[in-house]
Scaffold this motif. Sequence first.
Motif, PDB file in Angstrom:
ATOM      1  N   LEU A 150       0.871  -1.102  -0.017  1.00  0.00           N
ATOM      2  CA  LEU A 150       0.255  -0.067   0.227  1.00  0.00           C
ATOM      3  C   LEU A 150       0.913   1.239  -0.181  1.00  0.00           C
ATOM      4  N   ASP A 151       0.437   2.360  -0.929  1.00  0.00           N
ATOM      5  CA  ASP A 151       1.126   3.353  -0.926  1.00  0.00           C
ATOM      6  C   ASP A 151       0.575   4.648  -0.184  1.00  0.00           C
ATOM      7  N   ILE A 152       1.447   5.648   0.535  1.00  0.00           N
ATOM      8  CA  ILE A 152       0.785   6.500   1.242  1.00  0.00           C
ATOM      9  C   ILE A 152       1.671   7.778   0.969  1.00  0.00           C
ATOM     10  N   PHE A 153       0.955   8.886   0.654  1.00  0.00           N
ATOM     11  CA  PHE A 153       1.617  10.103   0.410  1.00  0.00           C
ATOM     12  C   PHE A 153       1.455  10.778   1.531  1.00  0.00           C
ATOM     13  N   VAL A 154       2.389  11.333   2.378  1.00  0.00           N
ATOM     14  CA  VAL A 154       2.014  12.177   3.652  1.00  0.00           C
ATOM     15  C   VAL A 154       2.643  13.437   3.368  1.00  0.00           C
ATOM     16  N   LEU A 155       1.779  14.326   3.509  1.00  0.00           N
ATOM     17  CA  LEU A 155       2.009  16.009   3.243  1.00  0.00           C
ATOM     18  C   LEU A 155       2.637  16.301   4.522  1.00  0.00           C
ATOM     19  N   SER A 156       3.508  17.199   4.409  1.00  0.00           N
ATOM     20  CA  SER A 156       4.421  17.704   5.611  1.00  0.00           C
ATOM     21  C   SER A 156       4.728  19.217   5.442  1.00  0.00           C
ATOM     22  N   GLU A 157       4.652  19.722   6.311  1.00  0.00           N
ATOM     23  CA  GLU A 157       5.537  21.043   6.289  1.00  0.00           C
ATOM     24  C   GLU A 157       6.856  21.056   6.818  1.00  0.00           C
ATOM     25  N   ARG A 158       7.492  19.991   7.076  1.00  0.00           N
ATOM     26  CA  ARG A 158       8.685  19.850   7.635  1.00  0.00           C
ATOM     27  C   ARG A 158       9.240  18.428   6.941  1.00  0.00           C
ATOM     28  N   LYS A 159      10.533  18.453   6.852  1.00  0.00           N
ATOM     29  CA  LYS A 159      11.253  17.080   6.241  1.00  0.00           C
ATOM     30  C   LYS A 159      10.967  16.011   7.204  1.00  0.00           C
ATOM     31  N   ILE A 160      10.523  14.936   6.778  1.00  0.00           N
ATOM     32  CA  ILE A 160      10.204  13.908   7.633  1.00  0.00           C
ATOM     33  C   ILE A 160      10.919  12.620   7.213  1.00  0.00           C
ATOM     34  N   PRO A 161      11.497  11.758   8.167  1.00  0.00           N
ATOM     35  CA  PRO A 161      12.340  10.652   7.844  1.00  0.00           C
ATOM     36  C   PRO A 161      11.544   9.561   7.221  1.00  0.00           C
ATOM     37  N   MET A 162      12.075   8.495   6.533  1.00  0.00           N
ATOM     38  CA  MET A 162      11.581   7.428   5.897  1.00  0.00           C
ATOM     39  C   MET A 162      11.144   6.583   7.311  1.00  0.00           C
ATOM     40  N   GLY A 163      10.091   5.793   7.115  1.00  0.00           N
ATOM     41  CA  GLY A 163       9.962   4.956   8.105  1.00  0.00           C
ATOM     42  C   GLY A 163       8.404   5.498   8.861  1.00  0.00           C
ATOM     43  N   THR A 164       8.299   5.283  10.108  1.00  0.00           N
ATOM     44  CA  THR A 164       6.967   5.147  11.037  1.00  0.00           C
ATOM     45  C   THR A 164       6.768   6.902  11.170  1.00  0.00           C
ATOM     46  N   VAL A 165       5.610   7.327  10.594  1.00  0.00           N
ATOM     47  CA  VAL A 165       5.430   8.683  10.949  1.00  0.00           C
ATOM     48  C   VAL A 165       3.817   8.872  11.530  1.00  0.00           C
ATOM     49  N   ARG A 166       3.693   9.580  12.464  1.00  0.00           N
ATOM     50  CA  ARG A 166       2.165   9.757  12.894  1.00  0.00           C
ATOM     51  C   ARG A 166       1.624  10.758  11.861  1.00  0.00           C
ATOM     52  N   CYS A 167       0.475  10.220  11.440  1.00  0.00           N
ATOM     53  CA  CYS A 167      -0.097  10.993  10.130  1.00  0.00           C
ATOM     54  C   CYS A 167      -1.914  10.790  10.578  1.00  0.00           C
ATOM     55  N   LYS A 168      -2.392  11.805   9.877  1.00  0.00           N
ATOM     56  CA  LYS A 168      -4.113  11.577   9.671  1.00  0.00           C
ATOM     57  C   LYS A 168      -4.415  11.331   8.351  1.00  0.00           C
ATOM     58  N   ILE A 169      -5.142  10.425   7.877  1.00  0.00           N
ATOM     59  CA  ILE A 169      -5.662  10.056   6.600  1.00  0.00           C
ATOM     60  C   ILE A 169      -6.844  10.922   6.266  1.00  0.00           C
ATOM     61  N   ILE A 170      -6.697  11.480   5.275  1.00  0.00           N
ATOM     62  CA  ILE A 170      -7.745  12.411   4.692  1.00  0.00           C
ATOM     63  C   ILE A 170      -8.395  12.112   3.298  1.00  0.00           C
ATOM     64  N   GLY A 171      -7.868  11.002   2.565  1.00  0.00           N
ATOM     65  CA  GLY A 171      -8.336  10.888   1.387  1.00  0.00           C
ATOM     66  C   GLY A 171      -7.551   9.606   0.678  1.00  0.00           C
ATOM     67  N   VAL A 172      -8.302   9.068  -0.348  1.00  0.00           N
ATOM     68  CA  VAL A 172      -7.689   7.877  -1.179  1.00  0.00           C
ATOM     69  C   VAL A 172      -7.570   8.307  -2.629  1.00  0.00           C
ATOM     70  N   ILE A 173      -6.624   7.942  -3.239  1.00  0.00           N
ATOM     71  CA  ILE A 173      -6.681   8.231  -4.720  1.00  0.00           C
ATOM     72  C   ILE A 173      -6.894   6.671  -5.556  1.00  0.00           C
ATOM     73  N   HIS A 174      -7.813   6.826  -6.266  1.00  0.00           N
ATOM     74  CA  HIS A 174      -8.241   5.213  -7.150  1.00  0.00           C
ATOM     75  C   HIS A 174      -8.050   5.429  -8.388  1.00  0.00           C
ATOM     76  N   PHE A 175      -7.029   4.633  -9.048  1.00  0.00           N
ATOM     77  CA  PHE A 175      -6.749   4.617 -10.438  1.00  0.00           C
ATOM     78  C   PHE A 175      -6.453   3.079 -10.989  1.00  0.00           C
ATOM     79  N   VAL A 176      -6.137   3.173 -12.359  1.00  0.00           N
ATOM     80  CA  VAL A 176      -5.999   2.019 -12.751  1.00  0.00           C
ATOM     81  C   VAL A 176      -4.593   2.203 -13.618  1.00  0.00           C
TER      82      VAL A 176
END
Length: 68
Positions: free
Chosen positions: A12-38
């Motif tokens: 599963l892919d997740i795009f995490v939008l941030s105002e800061r540089k965030i490291p790869m790995g575990t990040v606390r985030c809030k899901i706001i949507g899903v993009i669905h495509f083929v």
Amino acid sequence: MDLELGGDEDPLDIFVLSERKIPMGTVRCKIIGVIHFVDGGEIDYKIVAVDADFQDIDKINEIKDLKN
């Protein structure tokens, strides 16, 4: 009843939008949507989230709540 969602069998892919540089790995985030495509003839989903430390996080509940 069998439920088949399909998909490209990739992780599963997740795009995490941030105002800061965030490291790869575990990040606390809030899901706001899903993009669905083929992709390559297969269903592909991308989760859209914002960093839990995002400015005004309490006012952001879905993609349309993001500032332009």
